[in-house]
Design a protein around this motif. Structure first.
Motif, PDB file in Angstrom:
ATOM      1  N   SER A  56     -10.173 -10.955   4.218  1.00 29.87           N
ATOM      2  CA  SER A  56      -9.726 -11.567   5.484  1.00 29.87           C
ATOM      3  C   SER A  56      -9.205 -10.486   6.444  1.00 29.87           C
ATOM      4  CB  SER A  56      -8.686 -12.659   5.243  1.00 29.87           C
ATOM      5  OG  SER A  56      -7.520 -12.117   4.672  1.00 29.87           O
ATOM      6  N   GLN A  57      -8.514  -9.471   5.905  1.00 30.33           N
ATOM      7  CA  GLN A  57      -8.066  -8.372   6.779  1.00 30.33           C
ATOM      8  C   GLN A  57      -9.270  -7.669   7.396  1.00 30.33           C
ATOM      9  OE1 GLN A  57      -5.579  -5.656   4.549  1.00 30.33           O
ATOM     10  NE2 GLN A  57      -3.949  -7.145   4.313  1.00 30.33           N
ATOM     11  N   HIS A  58     -10.300  -7.540   6.587  1.00 31.83           N
ATOM     12  CA  HIS A  58     -11.522  -6.892   7.071  1.00 31.83           C
ATOM     13  C   HIS A  58     -12.151  -7.742   8.189  1.00 31.83           C
ATOM     14  CE1 HIS A  58     -15.359  -4.568   5.633  1.00 31.83           C
ATOM     15  NE2 HIS A  58     -15.226  -4.571   6.941  1.00 31.83           N
TER      16      HIS A  58
ATOM     17  N   ALA B 245      -0.979 -11.740   8.815  1.00 30.32           N
ATOM     18  CA  ALA B 245      -2.066 -10.959   8.194  1.00 30.32           C
ATOM     19  C   ALA B 245      -2.277  -9.661   8.956  1.00 30.32           C
ATOM     20  CB  ALA B 245      -3.344 -11.776   8.202  1.00 30.32           C
ATOM     21  N   LYS B 246      -2.684  -8.647   8.233  1.00 31.81           N
ATOM     22  CA  LYS B 246      -2.942  -7.346   8.875  1.00 31.81           C
ATOM     23  C   LYS B 246      -4.382  -7.272   9.382  1.00 31.81           C
ATOM     24  CE  LYS B 246       0.266  -4.333   6.378  1.00 31.81           C
ATOM     25  NZ  LYS B 246       0.936  -5.186   5.386  1.00 31.81           N
ATOM     26  N   TYR B 247      -4.601  -6.353  10.277  1.00 29.57           N
ATOM     27  CA  TYR B 247      -5.956  -5.929  10.649  1.00 29.57           C
ATOM     28  C   TYR B 247      -5.868  -4.422  10.856  1.00 29.57           C
ATOM     29  CZ  TYR B 247      -4.003  -6.028  15.377  1.00 29.57           C
ATOM     30  OH  TYR B 247      -3.207  -5.810  16.474  1.00 29.57           O
ATOM     31  N   SER B 248      -7.019  -3.760  10.973  1.00 27.19           N
ATOM     32  CA  SER B 248      -6.986  -2.296  10.953  1.00 27.19           C
ATOM     33  C   SER B 248      -6.155  -1.704  12.084  1.00 27.19           C
ATOM     34  CB  SER B 248      -8.400  -1.731  11.012  1.00 27.19           C
ATOM     35  OG  SER B 248      -8.334  -0.334  10.913  1.00 27.19           O
ATOM     36  N   SER B 249      -5.311  -0.747  11.707  1.00 24.06           N
ATOM     37  CA  SER B 249      -4.456  -0.003  12.639  1.00 24.06           C
ATOM     38  C   SER B 249      -5.238   0.551  13.830  1.00 24.06           C
ATOM     39  CB  SER B 249      -3.812   1.172  11.885  1.00 24.06           C
ATOM     40  OG  SER B 249      -4.806   1.904  11.169  1.00 24.06           O
ATOM     41  N   ILE B 250      -6.481   0.937  13.579  1.00 15.65           N
ATOM     42  CA  ILE B 250      -7.245   1.688  14.581  1.00 15.65           C
ATOM     43  C   ILE B 250      -7.442   0.910  15.885  1.00 15.65           C
ATOM     44  CG2 ILE B 250      -9.568   0.938  13.824  1.00 15.65           C
ATOM     45  CD1 ILE B 250      -8.754   4.560  14.606  1.00 15.65           C
TER      46      ILE B 250
ATOM     47  N   GLU C 208       0.749   6.580  -2.552  1.00 17.43           N
ATOM     48  CA  GLU C 208       1.503   5.480  -1.930  1.00 17.43           C
ATOM     49  C   GLU C 208       0.675   4.208  -1.759  1.00 17.43           C
ATOM     50  OE1 GLU C 208       3.176   7.109   1.691  1.00 17.43           O
ATOM     51  OE2 GLU C 208       3.624   8.931   0.551  1.00 17.43           O
ATOM     52  N   SER C 209      -0.574   4.227  -2.217  1.00  8.50           N
ATOM     53  CA  SER C 209      -1.431   3.051  -2.054  1.00  8.50           C
ATOM     54  C   SER C 209      -1.120   2.041  -3.159  1.00  8.50           C
ATOM     55  CB  SER C 209      -2.906   3.486  -2.122  1.00  8.50           C
ATOM     56  OG  SER C 209      -3.735   2.377  -2.347  1.00  8.50           O
ATOM     57  N   LYS C 210      -0.550   0.884  -2.760  1.00 10.78           N
ATOM     58  CA  LYS C 210      -0.076  -0.025  -3.815  1.00 10.78           C
ATOM     59  C   LYS C 210      -1.197  -0.821  -4.493  1.00 10.78           C
ATOM     60  CE  LYS C 210       1.404  -3.408  -0.382  1.00 10.78           C
ATOM     61  NZ  LYS C 210       2.294  -4.360   0.120  1.00 10.78           N
ATOM     62  N   HIS C 211      -2.336  -0.989  -3.826  1.00 10.94           N
ATOM     63  CA  HIS C 211      -3.392  -1.828  -4.417  1.00 10.94           C
ATOM     64  C   HIS C 211      -4.511  -1.040  -5.090  1.00 10.94           C
ATOM     65  CE1 HIS C 211      -1.644  -5.271  -2.406  1.00 10.94           C
ATOM     66  NE2 HIS C 211      -1.750  -4.666  -1.233  1.00 10.94           N
ATOM     67  N   SER C 212      -4.625   0.271  -4.763  1.00  9.17           N
ATOM     68  CA  SER C 212      -5.830   1.016  -5.181  1.00  9.17           C
ATOM     69  C   SER C 212      -6.105   0.964  -6.675  1.00  9.17           C
ATOM     70  CB  SER C 212      -5.731   2.474  -4.741  1.00  9.17           C
ATOM     71  OG  SER C 212      -6.098   2.579  -3.401  1.00  9.17           O
TER      72      SER C 212
ATOM     73  N   ILE D   3     -13.306  -3.606  -7.083  1.00 11.99           N
ATOM     74  CA  ILE D   3     -13.372  -4.087  -5.691  1.00 11.99           C
ATOM     75  C   ILE D   3     -13.526  -2.815  -4.851  1.00 11.99           C
ATOM     76  CG2 ILE D   3     -12.076  -5.144  -3.805  1.00 11.99           C
ATOM     77  CD1 ILE D   3     -10.645  -6.887  -5.928  1.00 11.99           C
ATOM     78  N   LYS D   4     -12.630  -1.875  -5.070  1.00  9.84           N
ATOM     79  CA  LYS D   4     -12.751  -0.550  -4.454  1.00  9.84           C
ATOM     80  C   LYS D   4     -13.404   0.376  -5.480  1.00  9.84           C
ATOM     81  CE  LYS D   4      -9.072   1.088  -1.966  1.00  9.84           C
ATOM     82  NZ  LYS D   4      -7.655   1.197  -1.485  1.00  9.84           N
ATOM     83  N   ARG D   5     -14.247   1.270  -5.004  1.00  6.33           N
ATOM     84  CA  ARG D   5     -14.914   2.196  -5.909  1.00  6.33           C
ATOM     85  C   ARG D   5     -14.328   3.596  -5.825  1.00  6.33           C
ATOM     86  NH1 ARG D   5     -18.910   0.339  -9.601  1.00  6.33           N
ATOM     87  NH2 ARG D   5     -19.210  -1.826  -9.016  1.00  6.33           N
TER      88      ARG D   5
ATOM     89  N   SER E  42     -10.820   6.023  -4.115  1.00  9.00           N
ATOM     90  CA  SER E  42      -9.463   5.941  -3.570  1.00  9.00           C
ATOM     91  C   SER E  42      -9.484   6.233  -2.066  1.00  9.00           C
ATOM     92  CB  SER E  42      -8.554   6.944  -4.288  1.00  9.00           C
ATOM     93  OG  SER E  42      -8.851   8.244  -3.828  1.00  9.00           O
ATOM     94  N   ASN E  43      -8.377   5.918  -1.404  1.00 14.97           N
ATOM     95  CA  ASN E  43      -8.275   6.163   0.047  1.00 14.97           C
ATOM     96  C   ASN E  43      -8.484   7.654   0.371  1.00 14.97           C
ATOM     97  OD1 ASN E  43      -7.562   3.497   0.005  1.00 14.97           O
ATOM     98  ND2 ASN E  43      -5.431   3.798   0.647  1.00 14.97           N
ATOM     99  N   ASP E  44      -7.847   8.527  -0.415  1.00 14.71           N
ATOM    100  CA  ASP E  44      -7.954   9.966  -0.130  1.00 14.71           C
ATOM    101  C   ASP E  44      -9.371  10.494  -0.377  1.00 14.71           C
ATOM    102  OD1 ASP E  44      -5.356  10.336   0.757  1.00 14.71           O
ATOM    103  OD2 ASP E  44      -4.572  10.855  -1.229  1.00 14.71           O
TER     104      ASP E  44
END
Ligand code: FAQ
Length: 318
Positions: free
Chosen positions: A39-41, A105-110, A204-208, A216-218, A220-222
């Protein structure tokens, strides 16, 4: 079957690269995390139309305008595929959209940064869509079937968007000195927000960790951030533009570019509603939602009327 056995079977299926489909058993936390991310996406795609539509009526040529219009329409389509994918998990689109409008709900910062000049449209396509593709191609292999399948088409379209943006940058970077300066200024303003868009650093990524265990994610953020940086710097060189980072250098040992520190305070301020455009973005979505009420009512009335007619036809035929 106990829930521990169900959970073990679920994880084994994921470990074997199986897909989870809407009617399959899944842990509640998996369902919840997917609704959150998808949904954030979807919200990001909807809000993401706004910075670009700011330039629709001021595009420099008809061709540029047609391409930008097609891109914005694609973003609306992406939002629709994604809301539909999230609905298969049992949360209604109305509920998700309410959470966006209420700020829950969040949406992308950008999308909370302003598009000040036409060159920003180039920078958004080149950098923001470039970052989006880097993040989203692995989502085509997400363990949840409806999300993975939606992402295949989204990624094909994002790749057209990235080229549209790069082509604008190319024209401006090789244009007049004023145009080149505009392109550099856009890069200066969009570079760091695009890098931060991948989300907080791994520590600091709490869900990764859980999202990666569930596939779901393949990555990491970094990892994705680094992939984007390594891919984009040669493109900036090709454009003859300078990445606004004095610490940027290629690391011969790792084979990757090292960058200077990211301003995470700015990132979190924007995520938490204090960016330049947060208030305007939500107000614009609220206005569109209010003005679209009659369309939703008409569509619902039509659907109800059609269902009643079909039921009457069925009864008459019996
Ligand atoms: N902005 O633990 P993590 C596009 C939040 S679409 C705001 O690392 P996760 C197309 C995160 O939600 C762009 N919030 O979270 C386009 C979490 O908060 P929560 C959107 C952010 O989920 C182009 C908290 O921080 N793409 O650009 C951001 O494992 C041009 C902790 O973070 C997607 O949504 C951020 N940048 O990883 C349209 C892709 N980053 O939920 C128009 C799918 C993190 O606990 C024009 N999503 N947060 O309240 C994902 O891949 C992931 O959800 C991440 C975050 C990578 C965004």
């Amino acid at each position: 079957m106990t829930s521990a056995t169900e959970e073990a079977r679920f994880q084994a299926h994921i470990d074997a690269e199986g897909k989870i489909e809407p009617k399959d058993w899944m842990p509640e936390a998996y369902r919840k995390s997917l609704v959150r991310q998808i949904s954030q996406h979807a919200h990001s795609e909807y809000v993401g139309m706004l910075p670009e539509s700011n330039w629709l009526r001021r595009a420099p040529t008809l061709r540029r305008k047609a391409a930008l219009m097609a891109k914005i329409q694609d973003e609306a389509g992406h939002g629709l595929y994604l809301y539909s994918a999230a609905e298969t998990l049992g949360t209604s689109r109305d509920e998700m959209y309410r959470d966006l409008l209420s700020g829950k709900a969040k949406y992308s910062s950008i999308f909370n940064y302003p598009t000040l000049t036409w060159a920003d449209i180039g920078a958004v396509g080149w950098l923001v869509d470039g970052a989006a593709i880097t993040n989203q191609v692995p989502l085509c292999r997400c363990s949840y079937g409806p999300y993975a399948r939606a992402m295949v088409r989204v990624c094909k379209e994002e790749s057209f968007h990235q080229r549209q943006g790069f082509q604008i940058m190319l024209g401006m970077a090789h244009g007049s000195p004023q145009q080149k300066a505009m392109a550099q200024d856009a890069l200066n303003r969009w570079w760091w927000p695009s890098i931060a868009m991948f989300g907080p650093p791994d520590g600091e990524s709490k869900h990764s960790a859980q999202s990666m265990a569930w596939k779901i994610k393949r990555h990491s953020n970094d990892e994705l951030r680094q992939r984007f940086i390594d891919m984009t710097i040669p493109q900036a060189d090709f454009l003859g533009l300078r990445i606004p980072d004095d610490d940027l250098k290629f690391n011969e040992e790792t084979g990757h570019y090292d960058i200077g520190p990211i301003d995470w305070d700015d990132f979190w301020a924007v995520v938490n509603g204090e960016g330049q455009c947060n208030t305007d973005r939500l107000a614009a979505r609220q206005k569109a939602h209010d003005e679209g009420a009659w369309v939703r009512e008409a569509a619902t009335a039509y659907a109800a009327k059609r269902a009643a007619r079909k039921a009457a036809e069925r009864i008459a035929a019996e």
